[in-house]
Design an enzyme around this catalytic site. Structure first.
Site, PDB file in Angstrom:
ATOM      1  NE  ARG A 157      27.233   8.826   8.148  1.00  0.00           N
ATOM      2  CZ  ARG A 157      27.795   9.994   8.488  1.00  0.00           C
ATOM      3  NH1 ARG A 157      28.781  10.029   9.374  1.00  0.00           N
ATOM      4  NH2 ARG A 157      27.375  11.116   7.950  1.00  0.00           N
ATOM      5  CG  HIS A 189      28.899  11.366   2.329  1.00  0.00           C
ATOM      6  ND1 HIS A 189      27.559  11.351   2.638  1.00  0.00           N
ATOM      7  CD2 HIS A 189      29.436  12.396   3.039  1.00  0.00           C
ATOM      8  CE1 HIS A 189      27.289  12.328   3.497  1.00  0.00           C
ATOM      9  NE2 HIS A 189      28.419  12.986   3.744  1.00  0.00           N
ATOM     10  NE  ARG A 228      26.927   3.943   5.140  1.00  0.00           N
ATOM     11  CZ  ARG A 228      26.432   5.009   5.761  1.00  0.00           C
ATOM     12  NH1 ARG A 228      26.724   6.224   5.356  1.00  0.00           N
ATOM     13  NH2 ARG A 228      25.632   4.865   6.802  1.00  0.00           N
ATOM     14  NE  ARG A 235      25.922  16.229 -27.872  1.00  0.00           N
ATOM     15  CZ  ARG A 235      26.183  15.118 -28.551  1.00  0.00           C
ATOM     16  NH1 ARG A 235      25.505  14.009 -28.291  1.00  0.00           N
ATOM     17  NH2 ARG A 235      27.116  15.111 -29.483  1.00  0.00           N
ATOM     18  CB  CYS A 254      30.372  12.106 -22.937  1.00  0.00           C
ATOM     19  SG  CYS A 254      29.103  11.354 -21.917  1.00  0.00           S
ATOM     20  N   GLY A 255      28.331  13.857 -24.020  1.00  0.00           N
ATOM     21  CA  GLY A 255      27.081  14.571 -24.287  1.00  0.00           C
ATOM     22  C   GLY A 255      26.171  14.577 -23.077  1.00  0.00           C
TER      23      GLY A 255
END
Ligand code: RB5
Length: 159
Positions: free
Chosen positions: A137, A102, A141, A113, A69-70
């Site tokens: 790890r 990760h 997470r 943009r 997108c922009g």
């Protein structure tokens, strides 16, 4: 390098100027583009294309996505509302591969943009060449992120 990865590619009018170059880069890398629009620079709404890319991934018709997108922001906010989608705006090379390695990021968002075309090309290459490491790890997470998602869907955070 993995080949034959199916990449759902979507954008709004702000991202459209980058779309064809990104599609070519994906194909040159031996990957497959699943075109999710938009197809012109006419003004459209970015959530529609975030949804299309997200649904394409969740339907098993693409392995990952790229959204343009922009600024990269609106379309990433919209994509992250879809359970199962982990989208990030990455305008530096380290984040574009580390987000996959990760965080198991499955959608890369770019702001057409904000960054130049050649930087965008390098970011796309870094994203598609990266793999989740499955290190303990990072899995731990990621599981916590998925738990937040499950709890939200179950209405646990509703007032
Ligand atoms: C469209 O003008 C623009 O708002 C959109 O492309 C994006 O930058 C939103 O975050």
């Amino acid at each position: 390098m993995t080949v034959g990865l199916r990449i759902a590619l979507g954008c709004d009018h702000g991202g459209f100027p980058l779309k064809q170059r990104i599609a070519s880069v994906i194909q040159s890398a031996g990957q497959i583009v699943v075109d999710c629009g938009t197809d012109s620079s006419c003004s459209v709404d970015y959530p529609d294309f975030a949804l299309k890319v997200g649904q394409t991934i969740l339907a098993g018709e693409a392995d990952r996505g790229i959204l343009l997108c922009g600024s990269g922001v609106g379309i990433s906010v919209a994509a992250n509302k879809i359970p199962g989608i982990r989208a990030g705006v990455c305008h530096d090379i380290y984040s574009a591969h580390q987000g996959v390695e990760h965080d198991d990021m499955n959608v890369l968002c770019l702001g057409a943009r904000i960054i130049g075309e050649e930087v965008a090309v390098e970011l796309v290459r870094a994203f598609i060449n990266a793999q989740f490491t499955h290190e303990e790890r990072h899995v731990r997470r990621l599981n916590k992120v998925l738990e937040i998602e499950r709890d939200a869907l179950a209405g646990k955070f509703a007032k």
